[in-house]
Scaffold this motif. Structure first.
Motif, PDB file in Angstrom:
ATOM      1  N   LEU B 124      -4.726   0.157 -22.163  1.00 29.20           N
ATOM      2  CA  LEU B 124      -3.794  -0.751 -21.495  1.00 29.20           C
ATOM      3  C   LEU B 124      -3.023   0.093 -20.491  1.00 29.20           C
ATOM      4  O   LEU B 124      -2.418   1.103 -20.856  1.00 29.20           O
ATOM      5  N   SER B 125      -3.058  -0.302 -19.235  1.00 27.70           N
ATOM      6  CA  SER B 125      -2.401   0.494 -18.207  1.00 27.70           C
ATOM      7  C   SER B 125      -1.545  -0.406 -17.315  1.00 27.70           C
ATOM      8  O   SER B 125      -1.972  -1.497 -16.932  1.00 27.70           O
ATOM      9  N   VAL B 126      -0.353   0.053 -17.029  1.00 26.30           N
ATOM     10  CA  VAL B 126       0.518  -0.661 -16.089  1.00 26.30           C
ATOM     11  C   VAL B 126       0.922   0.337 -15.013  1.00 26.30           C
ATOM     12  O   VAL B 126       1.633   1.296 -15.301  1.00 26.30           O
ATOM     13  N   TYR B 127       0.421   0.157 -13.812  1.00 23.27           N
ATOM     14  CA  TYR B 127       0.728   1.140 -12.772  1.00 23.27           C
ATOM     15  C   TYR B 127       1.361   0.457 -11.555  1.00 23.27           C
ATOM     16  O   TYR B 127       1.057  -0.688 -11.239  1.00 23.27           O
ATOM     17  N   PRO B 128       2.276   1.178 -10.886  1.00 27.03           N
ATOM     18  CA  PRO B 128       2.990   0.578  -9.742  1.00 27.03           C
ATOM     19  C   PRO B 128       2.313   0.893  -8.419  1.00 27.03           C
ATOM     20  O   PRO B 128       1.568   1.864  -8.297  1.00 27.03           O
ATOM     21  N   GLN B 129       2.555   0.090  -7.463  1.00 28.49           N
ATOM     22  CA  GLN B 129       2.233   0.438  -6.084  1.00 28.49           C
ATOM     23  C   GLN B 129       3.177  -0.333  -5.163  1.00 28.49           C
ATOM     24  O   GLN B 129       3.851  -1.263  -5.601  1.00 28.49           O
ATOM     25  N   TYR B 130       3.230   0.117  -3.933  1.00 28.92           N
ATOM     26  CA  TYR B 130       4.194  -0.463  -2.995  1.00 28.92           C
ATOM     27  C   TYR B 130       3.554  -1.559  -2.162  1.00 28.92           C
ATOM     28  O   TYR B 130       2.425  -1.433  -1.690  1.00 28.92           O
ATOM     29  N   LEU B 131       4.324  -2.623  -2.007  1.00 25.15           N
ATOM     30  CA  LEU B 131       3.937  -3.696  -1.086  1.00 25.15           C
ATOM     31  C   LEU B 131       4.976  -3.643   0.024  1.00 25.15           C
ATOM     32  O   LEU B 131       6.173  -3.765  -0.248  1.00 25.15           O
ATOM     33  N   GLU B 132       4.557  -3.444   1.258  1.00 25.27           N
ATOM     34  CA  GLU B 132       5.579  -3.263   2.277  1.00 25.27           C
ATOM     35  C   GLU B 132       5.245  -3.972   3.587  1.00 25.27           C
ATOM     36  O   GLU B 132       4.091  -4.116   3.955  1.00 25.27           O
ATOM     37  N   GLU B 133       6.307  -4.409   4.223  1.00 25.80           N
ATOM     38  CA  GLU B 133       6.263  -5.033   5.551  1.00 25.80           C
ATOM     39  C   GLU B 133       5.310  -6.223   5.621  1.00 25.80           C
ATOM     40  O   GLU B 133       4.612  -6.402   6.606  1.00 25.80           O
ATOM     41  N   PHE B 134       5.291  -7.030   4.549  1.00 29.10           N
ATOM     42  CA  PHE B 134       4.470  -8.243   4.614  1.00 29.10           C
ATOM     43  C   PHE B 134       5.045  -9.225   5.641  1.00 29.10           C
ATOM     44  O   PHE B 134       4.364 -10.160   6.056  1.00 29.10           O
ATOM     45  N   ASN B 135       6.311  -8.983   6.028  1.00 25.00           N
ATOM     46  CA  ASN B 135       6.917  -9.864   7.038  1.00 25.00           C
ATOM     47  C   ASN B 135       6.273  -9.698   8.419  1.00 25.00           C
ATOM     48  O   ASN B 135       6.527 -10.485   9.325  1.00 25.00           O
ATOM     49  N   ARG B 136       5.422  -8.665   8.573  1.00 24.87           N
ATOM     50  CA  ARG B 136       4.694  -8.530   9.838  1.00 24.87           C
ATOM     51  C   ARG B 136       3.827  -9.764  10.094  1.00 24.87           C
ATOM     52  O   ARG B 136       3.578 -10.137  11.237  1.00 24.87           O
ATOM     53  N   PHE B 137       3.357 -10.373   9.017  1.00 24.16           N
ATOM     54  CA  PHE B 137       2.569 -11.605   9.170  1.00 24.16           C
ATOM     55  C   PHE B 137       3.362 -12.640   9.952  1.00 24.16           C
ATOM     56  O   PHE B 137       2.846 -13.266  10.889  1.00 24.16           O
ATOM     57  N   HIS B 138       4.620 -12.807   9.602  1.00 26.43           N
ATOM     58  CA  HIS B 138       5.452 -13.814  10.276  1.00 26.43           C
ATOM     59  C   HIS B 138       5.847 -13.352  11.675  1.00 26.43           C
ATOM     60  O   HIS B 138       5.959 -14.166  12.591  1.00 26.43           O
ATOM     61  N   GLN B 139       6.073 -12.050  11.823  1.00 26.63           N
ATOM     62  CA  GLN B 139       6.455 -11.550  13.150  1.00 26.63           C
ATOM     63  C   GLN B 139       5.341 -11.764  14.162  1.00 26.63           C
ATOM     64  O   GLN B 139       5.590 -11.980  15.347  1.00 26.63           O
ATOM     65  N   ILE B 140       4.099 -11.715  13.689  1.00 22.15           N
ATOM     66  CA  ILE B 140       2.961 -11.950  14.596  1.00 22.15           C
ATOM     67  C   ILE B 140       2.749 -13.450  14.808  1.00 22.15           C
ATOM     68  O   ILE B 140       2.534 -13.910  15.923  1.00 22.15           O
ATOM     69  N   ARG B 141       2.837 -14.224  13.725  1.00 28.19           N
ATOM     70  CA  ARG B 141       2.496 -15.646  13.810  1.00 28.19           C
ATOM     71  C   ARG B 141       3.618 -16.505  14.388  1.00 28.19           C
ATOM     72  O   ARG B 141       3.384 -17.375  15.228  1.00 28.19           O
ATOM     73  N   ASP B 142       4.846 -16.243  13.942  1.00 31.31           N
ATOM     74  CA  ASP B 142       5.931 -17.179  14.233  1.00 31.31           C
ATOM     75  C   ASP B 142       6.679 -16.791  15.503  1.00 31.31           C
ATOM     76  O   ASP B 142       7.845 -16.378  15.458  1.00 31.31           O
ATOM     77  N   THR B 143       6.017 -16.927  16.627  1.00 35.26           N
ATOM     78  CA  THR B 143       6.688 -16.650  17.894  1.00 35.26           C
ATOM     79  C   THR B 143       7.677 -17.784  18.176  1.00 35.26           C
ATOM     80  O   THR B 143       7.472 -18.927  17.751  1.00 35.26           O
ATOM     81  N   GLY B 144       8.729 -17.467  18.869  1.00 35.50           N
ATOM     82  CA  GLY B 144       9.769 -18.468  19.123  1.00 35.50           C
ATOM     83  C   GLY B 144      10.806 -18.500  18.022  1.00 35.50           C
ATOM     84  O   GLY B 144      11.769 -19.263  18.090  1.00 35.50           O
ATOM     85  N   TYR B 145      10.596 -17.673  17.019  1.00 31.57           N
ATOM     86  CA  TYR B 145      11.545 -17.595  15.907  1.00 31.57           C
ATOM     87  C   TYR B 145      11.984 -16.145  15.722  1.00 31.57           C
ATOM     88  O   TYR B 145      11.251 -15.220  16.072  1.00 31.57           O
ATOM     89  N   THR B 146      13.164 -15.969  15.150  1.00 30.15           N
ATOM     90  CA  THR B 146      13.457 -14.687  14.524  1.00 30.15           C
ATOM     91  C   THR B 146      12.711 -14.757  13.205  1.00 30.15           C
ATOM     92  O   THR B 146      13.101 -15.484  12.289  1.00 30.15           O
ATOM     93  N   ALA B 147      11.592 -14.034  13.133  1.00 31.73           N
ATOM     94  CA  ALA B 147      10.629 -14.272  12.048  1.00 31.73           C
ATOM     95  C   ALA B 147      11.172 -13.887  10.683  1.00 31.73           C
ATOM     96  O   ALA B 147      10.731 -14.425   9.663  1.00 31.73           O
ATOM     97  N   ASP B 148      12.099 -12.939  10.638  1.00 31.76           N
ATOM     98  CA  ASP B 148      12.676 -12.548   9.356  1.00 31.76           C
ATOM     99  C   ASP B 148      14.114 -12.099   9.617  1.00 31.76           C
ATOM    100  O   ASP B 148      14.337 -11.053  10.227  1.00 31.76           O
ATOM    101  N   LEU B 149      15.052 -12.871   9.157  1.00 32.93           N
ATOM    102  CA  LEU B 149      16.465 -12.524   9.394  1.00 32.93           C
ATOM    103  C   LEU B 149      16.918 -11.335   8.550  1.00 32.93           C
ATOM    104  O   LEU B 149      17.983 -10.780   8.776  1.00 32.93           O
TER     105      LEU B 149
END
Lengths: 211, 293
Positions: B124-149
Motif C-alpha cells: 500500500l503506497s501513498v505518494y505525493p506530487q505537485y499539481l501546478e498552474e492548472f489555471n493556465r487552461f483558463h488563461q488560454i481559453r477565457d479571453t476577455g476575462y481576468t481568467a483567475d482573480l
C-alpha cells in the motif's frame, strides 16, 4: 526542592491574580439606532476589483454604485444614552472588561427599487423599473463568504436582526447586469425599510465610455 | 472514498490471512532491517489537447531536466521469521516532510534451492506530487476575462494511493541479496477541490468555477528490483549498500464535477466530466545504505 515549590507557589498566585480580572461578563446588549440617510457613490469596476471612484464615467458593462444606509445623526450620542441608564451607585469599572456593544438597527431593509432615468437599451426605456437588472455585493464585514454577487432580495434578508460591530452602516454595491446602450445613465435608488419609510437618492449622471 | 476503504480492507485481509497461514510454519528468528536511501522520481504522462474542460493530468509537475522529484527514504523492515517480512517506508521530498508512506508484506511461499526463493508481496503506497498552474487552461481559453482573480502561484499537493499485490523472486548468496517483484494493483488520486474566480474585463460579470475531483481508480502494473551488497557482517549485524529501481505504468484519468456559477450562486450549472484516459508512468531509482540486526 523547596526552592522549586516556592517558585511554583508564587507563579500560581500570580496567575490566579491575573485570572480574576480576566473573569468578567459582557452582556448581550446592543445599541439601537435608526437608518435615516442614504448615500450613493460611484464604483469603478472596470479592473479586477471594485474601487470607489469620484469619476462620473463608466464602461457600458461595468456600471456600479455603492449604497450606504446609516444614521445621519452619528452614533456617539446613542452610545452615551445607552451607558447613562445606570442610576445611583454604578459598578466599579477599574477591573471591568472592555466590552464592545454592537449597534442594531431598529428597522431592516425590506426592498430596493431602482429606476433608470435614461433609456438603458431598446427594452428598458427612461423611467422604467430596472431593479431586476441589478445584483448586489456586501461591502462591510457581513460578507457572505462567496465572491459572487447576491440577488437583491437576499441582500434585504440579511439585514434582519443584524448586529453592526464596526459601524452602524449598511453598505453594499449594486452592479448592473446588462450593458448600457446609451451615452448617459442615471438611476434613482429607493430603499424601503421595515417601518415603511423609504430612503431615496439619485446617482450622478454617468457618462458611458466607448459610445 | 468508500472504494478506497473497501480496497484497504481487502488488502489488509490478504496480508492478515497470508500472515496467519505462513508466519508460524518456521522457527522464528526476528530480524530488523533499516535503510537510508536517496533517489529520484520521474513522472510521465501523455499531454492531451485542451478541450472544453481542463485535464488535471496535464498539469502535474514536471522538471525541465533531470528527475521531477528528489527524495530521501527511510525504510524499516521487520522479519519475524525468514518467510515473512513487514516493510514500512517513509519518504521525504525536498520540503523534508515525511508525506509519503509505503507499507508492504512479503511472504515466502517456496524455495527452489538454497539461493532462490519466491513468494507473494503486497503493498500500500501513498505518494505525493505537485499539481501546478492548472489555471493556465483558463488563461488560454477565457479571453476577455481576468481568467483567475487569485494571483498567487497555483500549486497544490495531490496524493496518489496505490494498492498492489504480485509475485516476487529472490536470489541470495553470501554477499549479495536481490529481489525482483511484479505487481498489479489499483491506484487513484485522493479527491481534491479547486476554485477559479473570473471577472469580465471592463464588465461586472463574475463567474466562479468549482472543480471537485472524484476518486478515479485505474489498473496499474509495477516492476521493482532491489539489490543489496553486503559490505560488513558480524554475528549480530550486517551492513551494506542497497540499490532499487521501480517502474509503474497505468492508463488513468482524473474525473471531476465542474460547478459553474455566473453572477450569483443561484445561477449554477453542474457538469460531470470524464476526460479521456492518458498513459501515465512513474519511474524511481534510489540507492543508499542498510543495516540489519
Amino acid at each position: 526542592m523547596k526552592t522549586l515549590s516556592k517558585t511554583l507557589l508564587i507563579l500560581f498566585v500570580a496567575n490566579i491574580l491575573r485570572l480574576i480580572p480576566g473573569c468578567c461578563e459582557c452582556d448581550e446588549s446592543s445599541i439601537p439606532f435608526s437608518f435615516n440617510k442614504i448615500d450613493i457613490t460611484n464604483i469603478d469596476n472596470s479592473g479586477d476589483w471594485a474601487v470607489i471612484t469620484q469619476s462620473d464615467s463608466m464602461k457600458p458593462e461595468a456600471v456600479a454604485f455603492e449604497v450606504a444606509l446609516f444614521d445621519s445623526a452619528g452614533y456617539y450620542h446613542l452610545a452615551q444614552s445607552f451607558f447613562s441608564t445606570n442610576t445611583g451607585y454604578s459598578n466599579a469599572t477599574a477591573m471591568s472588561c472592555d466590552c464592545s456593544y454592537p449597534l442594531r438597527a431598529i428597522q431592516h431593509l425590506s426592498s430596493l427599487k431602482i429606476t433608470s432615468l435614461y433609456a438603458l437599451n431598446a427594452q428598458y426605456s427612461a423611467q422604467s423599473d430596472v431593479t431586476e437588472l441589478f445584483v448586489a455585493k456586501l461591502t462591510n464585514n457581513s460578507s457572505t463568504g462567496s465572491n459572487l454577487y447576491i440577488p437583491l432580495p437576499a441582500l434585504c434578508n440579511q439585514t434582519q436582526g443584524k448586529n453592526y460591530y464596526d459601524s452602524g452602516v449598511e453598505s453594499f454595491g449594486l452592479y448592473l447586469t446588462v450593458p448600457v446602450e446609451n451615452s448617459r445613465a442615471a438611476f434613482i435608488i429607493s430603499a424601503k425599510l421595515s417601518d415603511n419609510r423609504i430612503l431615496s437618492d439619485t446617482t450622478k449622471v454617468i457618462t458611458i465610455l466607448n459610445r | 472514498m468508500s472504494g478506497i476503504y473497501r480496497q484497504l480492507t481487502t488488502l489488509l485481509l490478504i496480508i492478515w490471512t497470508n500472515s496467519v497461514i505462513f508466519a508460524g510454519t518456521v522457527v522464528p528468528v526476528e530480524k530488523f532491517w533499516f535503510g537510508l536511501q536517496f533517489g529520484g522520481r520521474i513522472i510521465q504522462r501523455d499531454s492531451m489537447h485542451n478541450t472544453a474542460h481542463p485535464d488535471f493530468l496535464n498539469y502535474l509537475y514536471q522538471a525541465e531536466k533531470g528527475p521531477d522529484y528528489g527524495f530521501i527514504s527511510l525504510q524499516f523492515r521487520l522479519a519475524p521469521n525468514p518467510r515473512l517480512e513487514f516493510d514500512v517506508t517513509a519518504v521525504m521530498l525536498s520540503n523534508l516532510a515525511p508525506n509519503q508512506l509505503d507499507f508492504g508484506t512479503r511472504i515466502q511461499l517456496d524455495s527452489i534451492n538454497s539461493f532462490i526463493s519466491w513468494g507473494i508481496n503486497n503493498s500500500l503506497s501513498v505518494y505525493p506530487q505537485y499539481l501546478e498552474e492548472f489555471n493556465r487552461f483558463h488563461q488560454i481559453r477565457d479571453t476577455g476575462y481576468t481568467a483567475d482573480l487569485n494571483s498567487n502561484f497555483r500549486q497544490r499537493t495531490i496524493f496518489d494511493i496505490c494498492l498492489a499485490t504480485g509475485p516476487y523472486i529472490s536470489f541470495r548468496n553470501k554477499n549479495l541479496h536481490s529481489a525482483l517483484k511484479l505487481n498489479a494493483g489499483i491506484c487513484g488520486f485522493i479527491p481534491f477541490n479547486e476554485l477559479i474566480l473570473q471577472k469580465k474585463t471592463d464588465g461586472n460579470l463574475m463567474r466562479e468555477i468549482n472543480y471537485t475531483t472524484k476518486y478515479s481508480p485505474a489498473l496499474f502494473f509495477n516492476t521493482e528490483a532491489e539489490i543489496c551488497f553486503k559490505i560488513f557482517s558480524s554475528d549480530r549485524m550486517e551492513a551494506g549498500m542497497v540499490i532499487k529501481a521501480s517502474h509503474l505504468i497505468a492508463k488513468r484519468s482524473v474525473n471531476f464535477t465542474q460547478t459553474t456559477a455566473t453572477w450569483t450562486a443561484e445561477n449554477t450549472i453542474i457538469e460531470n466530466i470524464k476526460p479521456p484516459k492518458q498513459s501515465y508512468s512513474k519511474t524511481e531509482f534510489q540507492g543508499g545504505i542498510y543495516i540489519t540486526f
